[in-house]
Write an enzyme that holds these catalytic residues in place. Structure first.
Site, PDB file in Angstrom:
ATOM      1  CG  HIS A 175      -1.802   1.252   1.459  1.00  0.00           C
ATOM      2  ND1 HIS A 175      -3.121   1.198   1.126  1.00  0.00           N
ATOM      3  CD2 HIS A 175      -1.464   2.569   1.972  1.00  0.00           C
ATOM      4  CE1 HIS A 175      -3.605   2.336   1.483  1.00  0.00           C
ATOM      5  NE2 HIS A 175      -2.566   3.154   1.901  1.00  0.00           N
ATOM      6  CD  GLU A 176       1.843   3.671   3.748  1.00  0.00           C
ATOM      7  OE1 GLU A 176       1.973   4.604   3.190  1.00  0.00           O
ATOM      8  OE2 GLU A 176       0.675   3.554   4.279  1.00  0.00           O
ATOM      9  CG  HIS A 223       0.167   6.130  -0.561  1.00  0.00           C
ATOM     10  ND1 HIS A 223      -0.866   6.727  -1.416  1.00  0.00           N
ATOM     11  CD2 HIS A 223      -0.247   5.532   0.526  1.00  0.00           C
ATOM     12  CE1 HIS A 223      -1.916   6.664  -0.656  1.00  0.00           C
ATOM     13  NE2 HIS A 223      -1.484   5.722   0.363  1.00  0.00           N
TER      14      HIS A 223
END
Length: 427
Positions: free
Chosen positions: A21-22, A25
């Site tokens: 997920h990170e 980003h």
């Protein structure tokens, strides 16, 4: 040992999901020239880290999430805005503290690499990238399982006929106790291998439709089954009983009960089947996320010792425990256990996607909503030939973000306690 291995394997899968997920980003932020100073899995004290370029990569002590740190999350204060005074309201102090903390992370040489300076569509992509990575992982796992292995698909062919109706405290009894009434299907003469072609005057090809037809019926109904190549008429007198709703196991309704279960062969899905199945998963997950506030009384009751609902929310501890239970059970085959473990991990990633899309700060959806509003303001200003209103000041929403964060923390602690004292179980 299998329980421990299952817990560890699934826990590592959860950590990978967070890191994945990170990563979304971070990659998109770097792609748009935003400086990323930290990429961390976990919170609290740093256990290990290394720095490469502008970014410190590390693992922290509390493995219940992760984050990346981008510089310039908030725009500078406008000249006409209020200033900090001794009499400033607490919410104004929160706003300015957040703004000053963000400004301190921006060295002069990186003043052009701040998050708020990027166009709204770029910021939207950066904030969407994390949840979308979870969605990609979930879709990838589900697709591999559905097309490569297949899923159990119930048919209208009878797999098992209940001999009797058991009381609630004897559901795990293998044999019928003395005096137990015969199940309606057994009394009507159903046999394993019968294919139900007609029920109560209605012909059925799909089990889901037939199941709903049974639930909606009462009294004595005519049934036609195919047995040995011939159609055989039967009559079944249904019972009325309380059963969980199909998409809400914690809610019960009074329905017709026949007392049989279908055969469930493993069937590989084609692309339309995969799209339809995953679409159903997304819809159901969104429904469950919206229902989270309604689950608070159930969680409190579960902590107090009452039976916990099958669809009760679980956290990292509860989900990892389920992973251990899946891997150690002897009620399904070895390949079935592996598939169920991956299904569980895919479901967690789907939940992370839906949850993070909620338009609330500090969630990703809150930043997406802020950038979308800024873009809308700019469009209206251009249409009406007004000055550019500038970036939307998300710092003004920090008091709300703190309140939401406190609610999330409280809810997470409630789920954690419930997972420990009264965990959800599959078997």
């Amino acid at each position: 040992m299998l329980v421990v291995i299952g817990i560890v394997v699934f826990f590592l899968g959860l950590l990978f999901s967070i890191a994945w997920h990170e990563l979304g980003h971070m990659l998109t932020a770097k792609m748009f020239g935003i400086k990323v100073t930290q990429y961390m899995v976990g919170f609290g004290r740093t256990l290990w880290s290394t720095k490469k370029g502008d970014t410190e990569y590390g693992i922290k002590a509390i493995p219940f999430g992760g984050y990346i740190r981008m510089i310039g999350m908030f725009p500078p204060k406008q000249d006409e805005e209020y200033g900090r005074t001794a009499s400033s309201a607490p919410w104004r102090v929160m706003i300015e503290d957040a703004r000053e903390a963000a400004a301190e992370e921006v060295p002069p040489e990186d003043a052009h690499r701040q998050f708020y300076q990027r166009k709204p569509w770029k910021r939207i992509i950066v904030m969407l990238a994390g949840p979308v990575m979870n969605l990609i992982l979930a879709v990838g796992i589900f697709t591999a399982i559905l097309m490569g292995h297949g899923i159990a698909q119930p048919t209208t062919t009878v797999g098992e006929v209940n001999e009797c109706v058991l009381p609630g405290d004897a559901q795990n009894t293998a044999e019928c106790p003395p005096g137990a009434p015969a199940a309606p299907a057994a009394a009507a003469g159903f046999q394993p291998g019968d294919r139900i072609v007609e029920f109560n005057g209605q012909r059925y090809d799909e089990w889901e439709d037939l199941q709903q037809g049974i639930r909606d019926s009462h009294g004595t109904v005519p049934v036609v089954v195919e047995r040995g190549g011939q159609e055989v008429p039967l009559e079944a007198t249904l019972m009325q009983t309380e059963r969980p709703k199909p998409n809400s196991p914690s809610d019960y309704e009074r329905v017709g009960f026949l007392g049989l279960s279908p055969t469930q062969p493993i069937v590989k899905q084609d692309i339309p089947g995969v799209v339809d199945t995953i679409g159903g998963f997304v819809t159901l997950t969104a429904q469950k996320v919206i229902e989270l506030p309604q689950r608070v009384p159930d969680l409190v009751s579960a902590i107090g010792g009452e039976e916990r609902a099958e669809d009760s929310p679980v956290g990292i501890v509860g989900a990892s425990r389920l992973g251990g239970e899946v891997l150690s059970t002897d009620q399904i085959s070895a390949d079935g256990r592996v598939m169920m473990l991956f299904n569980l991990l895919a479901g967690v990633n789907l939940s992370l996607f839906v949850f993070n899309m909620l338009p609330l700060l500090p969630l990703d959806g809150g930043h997406v909503a802020g950038a979308s509003w800024e873009s809308l303001r700019k469009r209206f200003a251009g249409i009406f030939r007004r000055p550019d209103p500038g970036p939307f000041d998300t710092a003004r929403l920090m008091p709300l973000a703190y309140c939401v964060s406190l609610l999330f923390i409280a809810y997470s602690l409630l789920v954690l306690v419930a997972d420990i004292v009264n965990p959800v179980t599959f078997f």
